[in-house]
Design a protein around this motif. Structure first.
Motif, mmCIF file in Angstrom:
data_model
loop_
_atom_site.group_PDB
_atom_site.id
_atom_site.type_symbol
_atom_site.label_atom_id
_atom_site.label_comp_id
_atom_site.label_asym_id
_atom_site.label_seq_id
_atom_site.Cartn_x
_atom_site.Cartn_y
_atom_site.Cartn_z
ATOM 1 N N VAL A 4 0.752 -1.305 0.018
ATOM 2 C CA VAL A 4 -0.065 -0.023 0.097
ATOM 3 C C VAL A 4 0.896 1.333 0.172
ATOM 4 C CG1 VAL A 4 -1.702 1.427 1.473
ATOM 5 C CG2 VAL A 4 -2.112 -1.209 1.116
ATOM 6 N N LYS A 5 1.699 1.366 0.853
ATOM 7 C CA LYS A 5 2.711 2.367 0.976
ATOM 8 C C LYS A 5 3.539 2.475 -0.270
ATOM 9 C CE LYS A 5 6.728 4.083 3.517
ATOM 10 N NZ LYS A 5 7.641 3.886 4.880
ATOM 11 N N ASN A 6 4.057 1.436 -0.743
ATOM 12 C CA ASN A 6 4.656 1.660 -2.232
ATOM 13 C C ASN A 6 3.768 2.133 -3.333
ATOM 14 O OD1 ASN A 6 7.087 0.741 -1.069
ATOM 15 N ND2 ASN A 6 6.763 -1.540 -1.482
ATOM 16 N N ASP A 88 -3.007 22.924 -6.881
ATOM 17 C CA ASP A 88 -3.390 21.488 -5.883
ATOM 18 C C ASP A 88 -4.170 20.522 -6.662
ATOM 19 O OD1 ASP A 88 -4.070 19.904 -3.914
ATOM 20 O OD2 ASP A 88 -4.979 21.358 -2.640
ATOM 21 N N PHE A 89 -3.840 19.553 -6.939
ATOM 22 C CA PHE A 89 -4.111 18.341 -7.761
ATOM 23 C C PHE A 89 -4.402 17.246 -6.668
ATOM 24 C CE2 PHE A 89 -3.818 21.379 -10.604
ATOM 25 C CZ PHE A 89 -4.742 21.240 -11.806
ATOM 26 N N GLY A 90 -5.281 16.380 -6.845
ATOM 27 C CA GLY A 90 -5.486 15.047 -6.470
ATOM 28 C C GLY A 90 -5.724 13.865 -7.301
ATOM 29 N N PRO A 91 -4.634 13.646 -8.326
ATOM 30 C CA PRO A 91 -5.253 12.642 -9.079
ATOM 31 C C PRO A 91 -5.082 11.277 -8.598
ATOM 32 C CG PRO A 91 -2.710 13.301 -9.238
ATOM 33 C CD PRO A 91 -3.453 14.318 -8.178
ATOM 34 N N ILE A 92 -6.090 10.488 -9.239
ATOM 35 C CA ILE A 92 -6.086 8.996 -9.142
ATOM 36 C C ILE A 92 -5.383 8.183 -10.054
ATOM 37 C CG2 ILE A 92 -7.910 7.122 -8.681
ATOM 38 C CD1 ILE A 92 -9.776 9.234 -7.635
ATOM 39 N N LEU A 93 -4.408 7.280 -9.531
ATOM 40 C CA LEU A 93 -3.676 6.561 -10.695
ATOM 41 C C LEU A 93 -3.985 5.220 -10.194
ATOM 42 C CD1 LEU A 93 -1.199 9.092 -9.333
ATOM 43 C CD2 LEU A 93 -1.003 8.394 -11.827
ATOM 44 N N GLU A 94 -4.663 4.468 -11.184
ATOM 45 C CA GLU A 94 -5.318 3.141 -10.650
ATOM 46 C C GLU A 94 -6.336 3.441 -9.720
ATOM 47 O OE1 GLU A 94 -2.327 0.010 -10.323
ATOM 48 O OE2 GLU A 94 -1.215 0.469 -12.219
ATOM 49 N N GLU A 95 -6.105 2.645 -8.637
ATOM 50 C CA GLU A 95 -7.077 3.055 -7.452
ATOM 51 C C GLU A 95 -6.415 4.086 -6.372
ATOM 52 O OE1 GLU A 95 -5.699 -1.065 -6.238
ATOM 53 O OE2 GLU A 95 -5.991 0.106 -8.107
ATOM 54 N N TRP A 96 -5.102 4.436 -6.813
ATOM 55 C CA TRP A 96 -4.374 4.924 -5.640
ATOM 56 C C TRP A 96 -4.291 6.586 -5.859
ATOM 57 C CZ3 TRP A 96 -3.330 1.752 -2.139
ATOM 58 C CH2 TRP A 96 -3.325 0.435 -2.398
ATOM 59 N N GLU A 97 -4.744 7.491 -4.923
ATOM 60 C CA GLU A 97 -4.877 8.703 -4.793
ATOM 61 C C GLU A 97 -3.396 9.416 -4.473
ATOM 62 O OE1 GLU A 97 -7.557 8.950 -1.745
ATOM 63 O OE2 GLU A 97 -9.125 8.245 -2.811
ATOM 64 N N ALA A 98 -3.065 10.601 -5.155
ATOM 65 C CA ALA A 98 -1.976 11.212 -4.883
ATOM 66 C C ALA A 98 -2.565 12.882 -4.481
ATOM 67 C CB ALA A 98 -1.115 11.450 -5.791
ATOM 68 N N ASP A 99 -2.178 13.275 -3.639
ATOM 69 C CA ASP A 99 -2.396 15.013 -3.243
ATOM 70 C C ASP A 99 -1.173 15.723 -3.361
ATOM 71 O OD1 ASP A 99 -3.872 16.999 -2.779
ATOM 72 O OD2 ASP A 99 -4.139 16.471 -0.960
ATOM 73 N N PHE A 100 -1.138 16.541 -4.428
ATOM 74 C CA PHE A 100 0.194 17.300 -4.785
ATOM 75 C C PHE A 100 -0.153 18.688 -5.010
ATOM 76 C CE2 PHE A 100 4.435 18.053 -6.577
ATOM 77 C CZ PHE A 100 4.845 17.209 -6.179
#
Length: 133
Positions: A4-6, A88-100
């Motif tokens: 999950v962390k990776n 400020d974007f929160g893209p979803i990559l596959e089912e993983w969320e980033a907040d950048f």
């Protein structure tokens, strides 16, 4: 838990690459509206990484709009030659969320450049404190 962390770290790395591409393609420039820049970034994210979904609203704010809280929807401003703005974007990559997010300064206003530097420094200090605790 390591998987999950990776996956979350990988999503954050891709978001970081997206922001680097925004800079490399010089998408941030005066004369463009916040909405236009938002749409340009949305298209770039789809083109480079197939990102079509975000887990929170995409935020592009410049000038006085940078003072608006997250929940506000201030009027669409045009980026000025000597402006400060943040993304400020929160893209979803596959089912993983980033907040950048990042702050940018156009022009040579020393106070705005100091503010940008100080914001980034404070973020890193807070992150280091969180990681230590």
């Amino acid at each position: 838990m390591n998987d999950v962390k990776n996956k979350l770290i990988e999503a954050e790395n891709i978001a970081h690459q997206l922001f680097n591409a925004i800079e490399e393609r010089q998408l941030i420039k005066s004369g463009k509206s916040e909405n236009e820049l938002n749409e340009d970034i949305f298209k770039l994210a789809d083109e480079l990484y197939g990102i079509k979904k975000y887990w929170h609203k995409r935020i592009v704010r410049c000038g006085v709009n940078t003072l608006s809280p997250y929940d506000d929807n201030p009027p669409n401003l045009t980026i000025q030659e000597d402006d400060i703005l943040f993304l400020d974007f929160g893209p979803i990559l596959e089912e993983w969320e980033a907040d950048f997010g990042r702050t940018y300064v156009l022009g040579n206003d020393a106070h705005k450049h100091k503010l940008k530097k100080d914001i980034e420094l404070a973020w890193h200090e807070a992150k280091d404190w969180f990681n230590e605790k």
